[in-house]
Design a protein around this motif. Structure first.
Motif, PDB file in Angstrom:
ATOM      1  N   MET A  75      26.855  -0.948 -14.659  1.00  0.00           N
ATOM      2  CA  MET A  75      27.892  -0.310 -15.467  1.00  0.00           C
ATOM      3  C   MET A  75      27.300   0.802 -16.322  1.00  0.00           C
ATOM      4  SD  MET A  75      30.420  -2.121 -18.259  1.00  0.00           S
ATOM      5  CE  MET A  75      29.131  -2.353 -19.491  1.00  0.00           C
ATOM      6  N   GLY A  99      30.794  -2.833 -12.876  1.00  0.00           N
ATOM      7  CA  GLY A  99      29.383  -3.025 -12.565  1.00  0.00           C
ATOM      8  C   GLY A  99      29.083  -3.150 -11.095  1.00  0.00           C
ATOM      9  N   GLN A 127      33.476  -4.689 -18.039  1.00  0.00           N
ATOM     10  CA  GLN A 127      33.893  -3.333 -17.695  1.00  0.00           C
ATOM     11  C   GLN A 127      33.918  -2.518 -18.972  1.00  0.00           C
ATOM     12  OE1 GLN A 127      37.733  -4.239 -15.910  1.00  0.00           O
ATOM     13  NE2 GLN A 127      38.792  -3.422 -17.700  1.00  0.00           N
TER      14      GLN A 127
END
Length: 131
Positions: free
Chosen positions: A57, A38, A123
């Motif tokens: 992200m 992100g 993630q």
């Protein structure tokens, strides 16, 4: 099957595309991303908030699939890792923005990961099939 294409988006996300068929124009492509964090796309800094990291992200994921020649409609699977898996709210907000139709959303897994680097709280990676 053609030779794989490896790309880099904004210096942050690596993807790999392999095309099956006679050539790049007539076949379908399998796209697999590397890890998508992100980070702020303009500065490369990691925001402190999970909300900002999730927004970035998902924006990186969109830019990556588009760089590979597809759209978010082509994403078939997404894996999300969260530092605190109970904090899925910000992921769900961005998920619903990107995939509003509940009948055409990709598969998604959310897994815990407590050893992320650089202040990352979330993630992901994804797989897409591009015509």
């Amino acid at each position: 099957m053609t030779e794989p294409v490896i790309g880099l988006v904004d210096g942050l996300v690596r993807y790999w595309r392999l095309t099956f068929g006679a050539d790049k124009l007539s076949g379908f492509g399998l796209v697999m991303s590397g890890v998508i964090l992100g980070r702020d796309p303009s500065t490369g800094a990691m925001p402190e908030s999970l909300d900002a990291q999730c927004a970035n992200m998902f924006a990186h994921m969109k830019a990556t699939v588009e760089a590979a020649g597809g759209s978010t409609d082509d994403i078939i699977k997404m894996t999300v890792w969260l530092k605190d898996r109970t904090q899925r709210g910000p992921v769900n907000v961005e998920w619903l923005k990107m995939f509003p139709d509940e009948h055409s959303r990709p598969a998604r897994h959310a897994l815990p990961m407590d050893n992320m680097d650089g202040g990352a709280l979330v993630q992901c990676d994804f797989t897409a099939m591009i015509d």
